[in-house]
Design a protein around this motif. Structure first.
Motif, short mmCIF file in Angstrom:
data_model
loop_
_atom_site.label_atom_id
_atom_site.label_comp_id
_atom_site.label_asym_id
_atom_site.label_seq_id
_atom_site.Cartn_x
_atom_site.Cartn_y
_atom_site.Cartn_z
N GLU A 100 -8.00 -11.47 5.44
CA GLU A 100 -6.75 -11.33 4.61
C GLU A 100 -6.90 -10.22 3.80
O GLU A 100 -7.30 -10.25 2.69
N THR A 101 -6.56 -9.00 4.28
CA THR A 101 -6.75 -7.83 3.48
C THR A 101 -5.54 -7.13 3.01
O THR A 101 -5.57 -5.94 2.64
N THR A 102 -4.49 -7.96 3.08
CA THR A 102 -3.11 -7.57 2.49
C THR A 102 -2.42 -8.08 1.55
O THR A 102 -2.41 -9.32 1.78
N GLY A 103 -2.12 -7.73 0.31
CA GLY A 103 -1.51 -8.54 -0.64
C GLY A 103 -0.28 -7.94 -0.97
O GLY A 103 -0.14 -6.55 -0.86
N ARG A 104 0.81 -8.80 -1.40
CA ARG A 104 2.03 -8.49 -1.86
C ARG A 104 2.06 -8.21 -3.29
O ARG A 104 1.91 -9.19 -4.16
N VAL A 105 2.35 -6.95 -3.98
CA VAL A 105 2.31 -6.48 -5.15
C VAL A 105 3.49 -6.07 -5.84
O VAL A 105 4.20 -5.37 -5.13
N ARG A 106 4.21 -6.57 -6.91
CA ARG A 106 5.21 -5.97 -7.78
C ARG A 106 4.47 -5.00 -8.84
O ARG A 106 3.90 -5.43 -9.60
N LEU A 107 4.74 -3.59 -8.37
CA LEU A 107 4.31 -2.72 -9.53
C LEU A 107 4.93 -2.82 -10.70
O LEU A 107 6.08 -3.10 -10.67
N ASN A 108 4.15 -2.65 -11.92
CA ASN A 108 4.63 -3.00 -13.08
C ASN A 108 5.18 -1.37 -13.48
O ASN A 108 6.09 -1.28 -14.45
#
Length: 111
Positions: A100-108
């Motif tokens: 599990e090497t992908t994560g969903r990120v909302r950039l600030n």
């Protein structure tokens, strides 16, 4: 307004290392996701806001809303703040399995 330059969601930066399209880079204190392949020392377009699937530490579980940092040494996202740069928050939970090497990120978008 005469002094407006751009919205700043995509900005031109000089890559501090070669960056493949869709991967992250830290330029000074600015984090962005490369819009295309950018060679080391070349100028390229980087997206500084939005939601992206980015490389993460496989051994970390993320919860929605967890602060996400950029590990510029290993070139991936992490929940570890020490010696890393805050880039946004997790917007999807992800497990801690080795694969599990992908994560969903909302950039600030802030620096």
């Amino acid at each position: 307004m005469k002094n407006f330059v751009q919205a700043g969601d995509v900005i031109t930066l000089t890559a501090p290392y070669a960056v493949t399209s869709g991967l992250g880079a830290l330029v000074g204190s600015i984090f962005g996701v490369a819009c295309g392949d950018v060679d080391n020392g070349a100028e390229g377009e980087f997206q500084t806001t939005g939601v992206f699937d980015l490389l993460k530490v496989g051994s970390q579980a993320w919860t929605v809303g967890a602060k996400i940092y950029w590990d510029n040494t290993n070139k991936y996202c992490t929940t570890v703040s020490t010696s890393n740069t805050l880039i946004g928050v997790a917007v999807a939970a992800v497990g801690s399995g080795a694969g599990e090497t992908t994560g969903r990120v909302r950039l600030n978008g802030a620096f």
